[in-house]
Design an enzyme around this catalytic site. Structure first.
Site, mmCIF file in Angstrom:
data_model
loop_
_atom_site.group_PDB
_atom_site.id
_atom_site.type_symbol
_atom_site.label_atom_id
_atom_site.label_comp_id
_atom_site.label_asym_id
_atom_site.label_seq_id
_atom_site.Cartn_x
_atom_site.Cartn_y
_atom_site.Cartn_z
ATOM 1 C CB SER A 101 -1.263 -0.023 1.321
ATOM 2 O OG SER A 101 -2.305 0.886 0.824
ATOM 3 C CG ASP A 239 -5.746 -4.036 -3.745
ATOM 4 O OD1 ASP A 239 -6.223 -3.219 -2.523
ATOM 5 O OD2 ASP A 239 -4.852 -5.168 -2.894
ATOM 6 C CG HIS A 266 -5.603 -2.430 0.662
ATOM 7 N ND1 HIS A 266 -5.182 -2.526 -0.536
ATOM 8 C CD2 HIS A 266 -5.215 -2.305 1.638
ATOM 9 C CE1 HIS A 266 -3.852 -1.841 -0.590
ATOM 10 N NE2 HIS A 266 -3.762 -1.318 0.434
#
Length: 288
Positions: A101, A239, A266
């Protein structure tokens, strides 16, 4: 087989843990998400230490690291500097980098300084363009029930993103695009205490969906062609870092691979742990 300690970096001390220091493979250093989150949810990646040293750390301002009050520290250039300082302190002359991320934002910014000794980068659920991320979230929101969409839009417009109704709407979003495990693992909830919302708000903003912090204009897509070492781009099928955008980033990067975890959002390292470790482990071995 595990050591932990602190490293002095610009602005304070950061906490790290090192698994299987004497393993023969090239070490992998893990960059957690956020900004202002911690390495807590990524503890399962220590399983990669069967083949190589694994280093996890909490970036300055969160987790078990120092939390200085100097707001000027919360900028990407300092986090890039911090990563270099950690490598130097731990003598990581050669290293793989795994970012998740916001950790991929950091990994890309670091890679574009052309550091020596980086063998590969894994961009796990990447955010390499804040404007593109924002566009993707607008499309994701449109997949939610209309009342949830309305709440998110209204609260953002009214500046009430700290309200209970907005938090409930976020929970609905998270169930779809962040972690699809039901029930949500209790151990993950424990990690919330390690977050620092101040860092997140300064760098990203008060809401996931509209970037208002100092990362608002971050977009390194035009520079991805400059990354010459091996890369692996991964994301979950559902995601918030969408498969379309992740594949787009991969297409711009030479010597790149792309993989989708079909049953994840995610957090595939939690949602499909064994498969995630297999894919990451195989890639690291293939580079070596």
């Amino acid at each position: 087989m595990r050591e932990e300690g602190f490293v002095n970096v610009t602005g304070g001390k950061i906490w790290y843990e090192l698994h299987n220091k004497d393993a023969s493979g090239t070490p992998v250093i893990v960059l957690h998400g956020g900004p202002g989150s911690s390495s807590y949810s990524l503890q399962g990646l220590k399983e990669l230490s069967k083949d190589r040293p694994v280093i996890l750390y909490d970036q300055l301002g969160c987790g078990r690291s120092d939390r200085p009050k100097d707001e000027s520290l919360w900028r990407i250039e300092r986090f890039v500097e911090e990563l270099g300082q950690i490598r130097e302190a731990l003598k990581l002359d050669e290293v793989h980098i795994l970012g998740h991320s916001w950790g991929t934002t950091l990994a890309a910014a670091y890679a574009l300084t052309q550091p020596s000794g980086v063998k590969s980068i894994i961009f796990s659920s990447p955010c390499l363009s804040a404007p593109l991320w924002e566009q993707d979230q607008k499309r994701n929101i449109e997949k939610l029930p209309e009342d949830v969409q309305e709440t998110i839009t209204r609260c953002e417009e009214n500046g009430t993103t700290d309200s209970e109704e907005f938090k409930k709407a976020i929970e609905e979003f998270n169930k779809n695009f962040v972690c699809r495990l039901d029930p949500y693992p209790e151990w993950l909830k424990e990690g919330r205490k390690y977050r620092n919302p101040e860092v997140y708000e300064i760098m990203w903003g008060p809401s996931e969906f509209t970037v208002m912090g100092n990362l608002k204009t971050f977009d390194c897509t035009s520079q991805l062609k400059e990354i010459s070492f091996s890369t692996l781009y991964t994301c979950g099928r559902y995601d918030e870092a969408t498969p379309e955008s992740t594949e787009y980033y991969s297409s711009l990067t030479p010597n790149s691979n792309f993989h989708v975890f079909e049953h994840s959002a995610h957090m595939p390292y939690v949602e499909e742990t064994e498969e995630y470790l297999r894919v990451i482990g195989d890639f690291l071995k293939s580079v070596e």
